[in-house]
Write an enzyme that holds these catalytic residues in place. Structure first.
Site, short mmCIF file in Angstrom:
data_model
loop_
_atom_site.label_atom_id
_atom_site.label_comp_id
_atom_site.label_asym_id
_atom_site.label_seq_id
_atom_site.Cartn_x
_atom_site.Cartn_y
_atom_site.Cartn_z
N ASP A 138 5.58 -10.17 -3.76
CA ASP A 138 6.11 -9.36 -2.94
C ASP A 138 6.63 -10.49 -1.74
O ASP A 138 6.22 -11.66 -1.75
CB ASP A 138 5.13 -8.65 -2.14
CG ASP A 138 4.49 -7.23 -3.27
OD1 ASP A 138 5.59 -7.05 -4.04
OD2 ASP A 138 3.89 -6.83 -2.76
N LYS A 171 9.81 -5.83 -1.02
CA LYS A 171 10.30 -4.62 -0.33
C LYS A 171 10.07 -4.74 1.13
O LYS A 171 9.03 -4.72 1.79
CB LYS A 171 9.73 -3.42 -0.97
CG LYS A 171 9.68 -3.06 -2.73
CD LYS A 171 8.80 -2.19 -2.80
CE LYS A 171 9.69 -0.85 -2.92
NZ LYS A 171 10.69 -0.81 -3.79
N MET A 207 2.84 -1.66 9.23
CA MET A 207 4.35 -1.32 9.18
C MET A 207 4.83 -0.29 10.22
O MET A 207 5.48 0.71 9.98
CB MET A 207 4.53 -0.63 7.86
CG MET A 207 4.46 -1.73 6.68
SD MET A 207 4.31 -0.70 4.92
CE MET A 207 3.00 0.05 4.84
#
Length: 280
Positions: free
Chosen positions: A47, A69, A184
């Site tokens: 990642d 991502k 996030m």
């Protein structure tokens, strides 16, 4: 000594996949199983949040494949990533799926594991230290303290569509959880702050943003819930960040152990505070 520590551990077998958490950043936080997988994997699909220093532990001839991502940027489709793991395992590869933090904490590890089950691919889950615990510890903020909180809530700042999740019961969390850790969340902090204040949280409640946690680029912004949107905008800080809301943030002037290594004098009284600021 390192080899003897590995000797009793399971091997990453050909045709199998290990879903491994790399922790929040510092390669020293990798588990022994994670380090062993790095040394044995034929191919590592990693990642965006995996620290490059961790990737240096890969076998010299291992293939590194990026599958990151990041919000607002072009990224691989999740289903394609999951099927890629199947394809590689079926070709006889030793496959390491390396994720920042823990694969089962807002890491889509569950989705990928279910695809492996669907296609009868043998797999192992190797937990990692999630940023909501380890990243805060590197900022000198304990996620729990018995004089402050006996509960903590972990939540995500956006769902799969990139917006603040409608399914979150902000009123229940705002009223019931003394400490809230949000992944996030930086992009949507104005809405999140407004939701929590509307749920009854005090606008003066302390908040901290830990950016690039547990890396050499770590920065911490200390502010309040009401001032958080403006403080983030003024700071110029960028994701990735972990956000914590609650009185545990007031412990940082006493527990910023990384700051102490750089010369910061820690306060014996953790609840005596100066104004918030960004620190490295």
């Amino acid at each position: 000594m390192i080899e003897s520590a590995f000797s009793h551990l399971p091997a990453l077998e050909p045709g199998s996949v290990w879903l491994v958490g790399a922790g929040p950043g510092d390669p020293g936080l990798l588990t022994l199983l994670a380090a062993k997988a790095m040394a044995e994997a034929d191919l590592i699909i990693h990642d965006a949040l995996v620290n490059e220093e961790c990737l240096r532990l890969a076998r010299p001839d291992a293939v590194l494949e990026y599958a990151g991502k990041r919000g607002g940027k072009p990224s691989a489709n999740q289903r394609d990533i999951s099927l890629r793991l199947v394809e590689l395992a079926r070709s006889g590869k030793r496959v390491l799926r390396l994720k920042g933090g823990d694969p089962f904490v807002f890491g889509r590890g569950g989705e990928e594991a279910l695809t492996l089950v669907e296609h009868n691919i043998p797999f192992r889950i190797v937990p990692g230290i999630t940023a909501g615990i380890g990243g805060l510890a590197y900022a000198g903020i304990p996620v729990t303290h018995r004089d402050i909180n006996h509960a903590v809530t972990f939540l995500t700042g956006h769902d799969s569509s990139g917006i603040v999740p409608d399914a979150i019961n902000w009123e229940a969390i705002g009223r019931g959880s003394p400490v809230i850790v949000i992944y996030m969340a930086m992009k949507h902090i104005a809405q999140i702050s407004a939701n929590l204040i509307a749920a009854g949280r005090n606008p003066s409640e302390p908040v901290a943003f830990v950016c690039n946690a547990a890396t050499s680029g770590q920065q911490v912004l200390e502010t309040t819930l009401g001032e958080a949107p403006a403080a983030v905008a003024a700071s110029g800080l960028e994701p990735p960040a972990i956000v914590v809301v609650g009185e545990v943030v007031r412990l940082r002037p006493s527990l910023d152990w990384l700051g102490a290594l750089a010369g910061r004098r820690l306060q014996p009284d953790p609840f005596r505070r100066a104004g918030g600021k960004v620190t490295a």
